[in-house]
Design a protein around this motif. Sequence first.
Motif: not given
Length: 645
Positions: A516-540
């Motif tokens: 069997y093979v498990i395909h996974r990401t641990s933090i996902g796409c870095y660009e999308r994660t950065l976008a998410m964090l900008i919105e989560k913390y309003a840039g702070a």
Amino acid sequence: MIKIALKDGSVQEYQEGISILQVAESISAGLARAALAGEVDGKVKDLNFKLEKDCSLNLLTFSDEGGRLAYRHTASHVLAQAVKRLFPNVKLAIGPAIDNGFYYDFDIEKNFSPEDLSKLEKEMEKIIKEDLPLERYTLPREEAIRFMEEKGEPYKVELIKDLPEGEEISFYKQGDFVDLCAGPHLASTGKLKAIRLMSAAGAYWRGNEKNKMLQRVYGTAFPKRGELDEYITRLEEAKKRDHNKLGRELELFTTVEEIGQGLPLLMPKGAKIVQTLQRFVEDEEERRGYVITKTPLMAKSDLYKLSGHWQHYKDGMFILGDEEKDDEVMALRPMTCPFQFMIYKSKLHSYRDLPIRYGETSTLFRNEASGEMHGLIRVRQFTISEGHLVCTPEQLEEEFKGVVDLIKYMMETLGIQEDVTYRFSKWDPNNKEKYIGSAEDWEDVQDKMRTILDHLQIEYKEAEGEAAFYGPKLDIQFRNVHGKEDTIITVQVDFALGERLDMVYIDKNNEKKHPYVIHRTSIGCYERTLAMLIEKYAGAFPTWLCPVQTKILPLVEKHHDFAQKVAQMLKDRGVRVEVDYRNEKIGYKIREAQMEKIPYMLVIGDKEMENGAVAVRSRKDGDLGILAAQEFVDRIVEEIRTRAK
């Protein structure tokens, strides 16, 4: 008489042919006023739907998803009627309800202006006041096609022709307006209370950039004006957090027309955040037994044909060369799995070698449609924390649990664990050509995955048709500030590619078996994660993630040398620091640092210089007073080390 099982568990007897609304009225006048639709044996129906046999019935209000969708779907029809009244030559496409409102697509030879939206909103309010009943009726297939052809609605004709033979074709009529629609809807337009048209934008017919560009009008609707006003206020706040706006203001990323859509440029500050995340991920994965690989950004088409990506994913790939003319056609990689599988195949493995956990910070390329591009959320080149775990069937559950534990640790560290939902994405047995493997294989591995998820006590929704072509997956979903849901992290159980690529191991009985093979990401796409964090913390961002963690603000030139000394103390301990040497007033420097959302500002004047100290101002807590320089250094280093939020 028929028996109707109600939501409270009671079973009531009613005369055959009673409508859902009449059932509501028999319970209470208040419920009848609040009811918008009914869920009959799991299917949402109009209130005037007649109940002819024993069934379960759940009366839906605006607080229920089905009720909201019926409410807002009715609003989309009112919008279409208003557009037809003001622009009679417009051609209608589709108009569904969506999470936060509704939209309708129109083929019209103009772009809707804000003034047009204002006029349309007033016309909608007129239609609402007219309190037009919504009447459902059906037509045979050929008659339905002829009816829409006579009305000059080519998009509706196309939709009818695409329906399977034997499918019921229904229409809804309100006044002189008729639309092809499966429903459900409110009883009349007058049931709508508060509507607002939000914006207009271009949208390709059926989301395909090869089709005509239509005009899409977005709107929303609520049962009370106060609720609409609250929503608009929340929306204004969301705009302030929009990563597309805030990320540019904070100089984290930019886009350039000459480079192209979906190809953002990470500026020094944004690149520093991503670098910090990557180092964190790679170090944590190594601690958990992952081995790192580095594989090519492209490969011959032969590899993708072997893995199945060429047959199932070719339209999403960037192809280099012409299959009909060139001996060797290459493609930029859309994922890393076949590359890491070839590393596995480079030597023979025993069951004692397994599990093997491969990890790679992978740059990938996907040929997204131009209409789908959005900031850092959906791009054509991106970098992902990709990994593949090769294991025996007996190890599958333990390895899957380890992956989920890693992901939860990542989300907790980033502070997003409370903001996500989980989706179990399954195959669609009615669309078998999308997948590889037999129906028995799919059902078996989905049962295994469901058991693992239940053992993990993960609360999830099931989604048919969202699986990868080689196996089911767990999708971790995050909503952006505008309410749109995106997948940020996935875990996929692959039962097929190991056999397809002839990956084997020698088991305890000295026999060859496919893993069997498990395909996974641990933090996902870095660009999308950065976008998410900008919105989560309003840039702070939390201090450990900030591109600049401390800014030193000397009052005048004679304080520069000591400022530089403090900066060096911080740099020596790994703290990211800048010194503002400009000949500006201290209030101006502080305001600018606050606008940049710097976690700590250190003001240095005569007193601080004489005492080897700094006046500390925190982004979060305001003025912290004067601290010895070394004490501040120790404090911020500890905050960064613990990744405090």
